[in-house]
Design a protein around this motif. Structure first.
Motif, short mmCIF file in Angstrom:
data_model
loop_
_atom_site.label_atom_id
_atom_site.label_comp_id
_atom_site.label_asym_id
_atom_site.label_seq_id
_atom_site.Cartn_x
_atom_site.Cartn_y
_atom_site.Cartn_z
N LYS A 1 -15.50 38.14 -39.21
CA LYS A 1 -16.84 37.72 -38.80
C LYS A 1 -17.59 38.83 -38.08
O LYS A 1 -18.82 38.91 -38.13
CB LYS A 1 -16.73 36.49 -37.88
CG LYS A 1 -16.26 35.23 -38.58
CD LYS A 1 -17.26 34.79 -39.63
CE LYS A 1 -16.82 33.50 -40.30
NZ LYS A 1 -17.78 33.07 -41.36
N LEU A 2 -16.84 39.68 -37.38
CA LEU A 2 -17.46 40.74 -36.60
C LEU A 2 -17.87 41.93 -37.47
O LEU A 2 -18.71 42.74 -37.07
CB LEU A 2 -16.49 41.22 -35.51
CG LEU A 2 -17.06 42.05 -34.35
CD1 LEU A 2 -18.07 41.24 -33.56
CD2 LEU A 2 -15.94 42.51 -33.43
N ALA A 3 -17.27 42.03 -38.65
CA ALA A 3 -17.52 43.18 -39.52
C ALA A 3 -19.01 43.46 -39.77
O ALA A 3 -19.46 44.61 -39.63
CB ALA A 3 -16.78 43.00 -40.84
N PRO A 4 -19.83 42.44 -40.13
CA PRO A 4 -21.26 42.73 -40.35
C PRO A 4 -21.98 43.22 -39.09
O PRO A 4 -22.97 43.95 -39.18
CB PRO A 4 -21.82 41.38 -40.81
CG PRO A 4 -20.64 40.61 -41.30
CD PRO A 4 -19.51 41.04 -40.44
N MET A 5 -21.50 42.80 -37.93
CA MET A 5 -22.16 43.16 -36.67
C MET A 5 -21.90 44.61 -36.28
O MET A 5 -22.57 45.14 -35.39
CB MET A 5 -21.69 42.23 -35.56
CG MET A 5 -22.06 40.78 -35.76
SD MET A 5 -21.41 39.71 -34.46
CE MET A 5 -22.22 40.42 -33.02
N THR A 6 -20.92 45.25 -36.92
CA THR A 6 -20.63 46.64 -36.56
C THR A 6 -21.80 47.55 -36.87
O THR A 6 -21.92 48.63 -36.28
CB THR A 6 -19.38 47.13 -37.32
OG1 THR A 6 -19.58 46.96 -38.73
CG2 THR A 6 -18.14 46.36 -36.89
N LYS A 7 -22.68 47.13 -37.79
CA LYS A 7 -23.85 47.95 -38.10
C LYS A 7 -24.76 48.12 -36.89
O LYS A 7 -25.45 49.13 -36.76
CB LYS A 7 -24.63 47.30 -39.25
CG LYS A 7 -23.92 47.32 -40.60
CD LYS A 7 -24.80 46.72 -41.68
CE LYS A 7 -24.10 46.75 -43.03
NZ LYS A 7 -24.94 46.17 -44.10
N VAL A 8 -24.76 47.11 -36.02
CA VAL A 8 -25.63 47.17 -34.84
C VAL A 8 -25.28 48.36 -33.97
O VAL A 8 -26.16 49.00 -33.39
CB VAL A 8 -25.51 45.86 -34.03
CG1 VAL A 8 -26.36 45.94 -32.75
CG2 VAL A 8 -25.95 44.68 -34.88
N ALA B 1 -22.96 47.92 -23.33
CA ALA B 1 -22.10 48.43 -24.40
C ALA B 1 -22.89 48.61 -25.69
O ALA B 1 -22.78 49.64 -26.37
CB ALA B 1 -20.92 47.49 -24.62
N ILE B 2 -23.71 47.61 -26.05
CA ILE B 2 -24.48 47.68 -27.30
C ILE B 2 -25.51 48.80 -27.23
O ILE B 2 -25.62 49.62 -28.16
CB ILE B 2 -25.18 46.33 -27.56
CG1 ILE B 2 -24.13 45.24 -27.86
CG2 ILE B 2 -26.16 46.45 -28.72
CD1 ILE B 2 -24.71 43.84 -27.96
N LEU B 3 -26.27 48.87 -26.14
CA LEU B 3 -27.32 49.88 -26.02
C LEU B 3 -26.75 51.29 -25.99
O LEU B 3 -27.26 52.20 -26.68
CB LEU B 3 -28.16 49.62 -24.77
CG LEU B 3 -29.01 48.35 -24.77
CD1 LEU B 3 -29.77 48.21 -23.45
CD2 LEU B 3 -30.00 48.37 -25.93
N LEU B 4 -25.70 51.49 -25.20
CA LEU B 4 -25.12 52.83 -25.07
C LEU B 4 -24.52 53.30 -26.40
O LEU B 4 -24.75 54.43 -26.83
CB LEU B 4 -24.04 52.84 -23.98
CG LEU B 4 -23.31 54.17 -23.78
CD1 LEU B 4 -24.30 55.25 -23.32
CD2 LEU B 4 -22.18 54.03 -22.75
N THR B 5 -23.77 52.41 -27.05
CA THR B 5 -23.13 52.79 -28.32
C THR B 5 -24.17 53.05 -29.40
O THR B 5 -24.05 54.00 -30.17
CB THR B 5 -22.16 51.69 -28.78
OG1 THR B 5 -21.29 51.34 -27.71
CG2 THR B 5 -21.32 52.17 -29.95
N ALA B 6 -25.20 52.20 -29.46
CA ALA B 6 -26.26 52.39 -30.45
C ALA B 6 -27.00 53.71 -30.20
O ALA B 6 -27.35 54.42 -31.16
CB ALA B 6 -27.25 51.22 -30.40
N LEU B 7 -27.22 54.06 -28.93
CA LEU B 7 -27.89 55.32 -28.59
C LEU B 7 -27.05 56.52 -29.02
O LEU B 7 -27.56 57.47 -29.63
CB LEU B 7 -28.16 55.37 -27.09
CG LEU B 7 -28.78 56.68 -26.56
CD1 LEU B 7 -30.14 56.92 -27.20
CD2 LEU B 7 -28.89 56.64 -25.04
#
Length: 317
Positions: free
Chosen positions: A203-210, A288-294
């Motif tokens: 389920k998490l696989a598609p969210m890795t794109k974020v 975590a999301i913002l830092l990793t995406a940056l």
């Protein structure tokens, strides 16, 4: 179901016992040190830096213990002091970002990520979050109530009273910890037996794109999010080998996980400290999301620029 309950209970008791051997002695020692001449000297040295974070000098004790040992050592020290809700919340968010620094950063290095990069990211996030909370949160001035542990009552007089008070506080903290850890471990055991970790990975696989990583890194994400870096090290290393996760994706996943790992356990253990835990979880997750995406965005731009430069060099003049 009986097997799951039995294994989860045994695992919970085992973890509680292991953590008790850390929290109990540290709580007793720290509480007794408060009444010695050494403690005020240590506090005075660190007070200027701690005030910058919105904390009293004595708050350096749980920070040092939490970073050098683990989250539970830091919690054992927190309950030894009379702190406000805001001060405990700042400590909680700092320790959430930067607990067990040496061991967990070594785990990251084992997977293939630079030890010092992980250390720097976690310490920076802890300090940055503390400063922001100190500046923008004007509430939380009331004294924190540590569940069954009361801050009220007469100051103990004499080493016998001090010792008894320290042992009582440590014992109550273990009871509260067991009430959280045992059901938690039963739940994790149930998730394992029902193959929910595999389901979560899919389920998490598609969210890795974020966060800019490939789908094959999803199992590593699940391991870190549910079990944690230290406990899930074996599963994470195995996932890296079997799923062929690239070096870039491993860096991004580990940056995400050192910011936000073991989200259930690391959030629930702060409930007895009397602080709002939902903001704690949201701050970690959003950071975590913002830092990793940056980092992913910057990394991709650098790679694209290198490719363009390589193409220009290949073009004949």
């Amino acid at each position: 179901m009986a097997s799951t309950l039995k294994n989860g209970l045994l695992s919970g008791l085992s973890v509680t016992w292991a953590l008790s051997k850390i929290i109990f002695p540290i709580t007793v020692i720290v509480m007794m040190l408060r009444y010695t001449p050494v403690f005020p000297i240590f506090i005075s040295w660190l007070e200027p830096f701690m005030s910058f974070l919105g904390l009293p000098g004595e708050a350096a004790v749980p920070l040092v213990l939490g970073n050098l040992l683990n989250l539970y050592a830091g919690i054992g020290a927190i309950i030894s002091f009379d702190l406000t809700v805001k001060e405990v919340f700042i400590l909680a968010i700092m320790l959430s970002f930067s607990h067990n620094l040496i061991i967990e950063s070594a785990v990251a290095a084992k997977v293939g990520v630079n030890f010092w990069i992980i250390m720097a990211v976690r310490v920076f996030l802890a300090i940055f979050a503390a400063v922001l909370i100190n500046i923008f949160w004007q509430g939380g001035g009331e004294m924190a109530q540590y569940g069954l542990i009361s801050n009220e009552g007469p100051t103990p007089e004499g080493w016998l009273d001090i010792s008894l008070s320290a042992v009582q506080t440590a014992f109550l903290s273990i009871l509260q910890l067991a009430a959280i850890v045992i059901p938690l471990m039963i739940g994790i055991q149930w998730m394992r037996d029902k193959k929910w970790l595999d389901w979560m990975s899919n389920k998490l696989a598609p969210m890795t794109k974020v966060i800019g990583v490939e789908k094959n890194a999803s199992m590593t994400l699940v391991a870190g999010l549910t079990i944690g870096l230290a406990y899930g090290a074996g599963l994470m290393i195995q996932a890296v080998k079997e799923d062929g996760v690239s070096k870039k994706d491993m860096y991004l996943v580990l940056i995400f996980l050192v910011t936000c790992h073991a989200v259930i356990e690391d959030t629930l253990v702060f409930i007895p400290l009397g602080i709002p835990v939902w903001p704690l979880l949201l701050i970690r997750l959003v950071s975590a999301i913002l830092l990793t995406a940056l980092v992913a965005y910057i990394w991709n731009r650098i790679e694209k620029n290198k490719e363009l430069e390589a193409e220009r060099e290949d073009v004949p003049t």
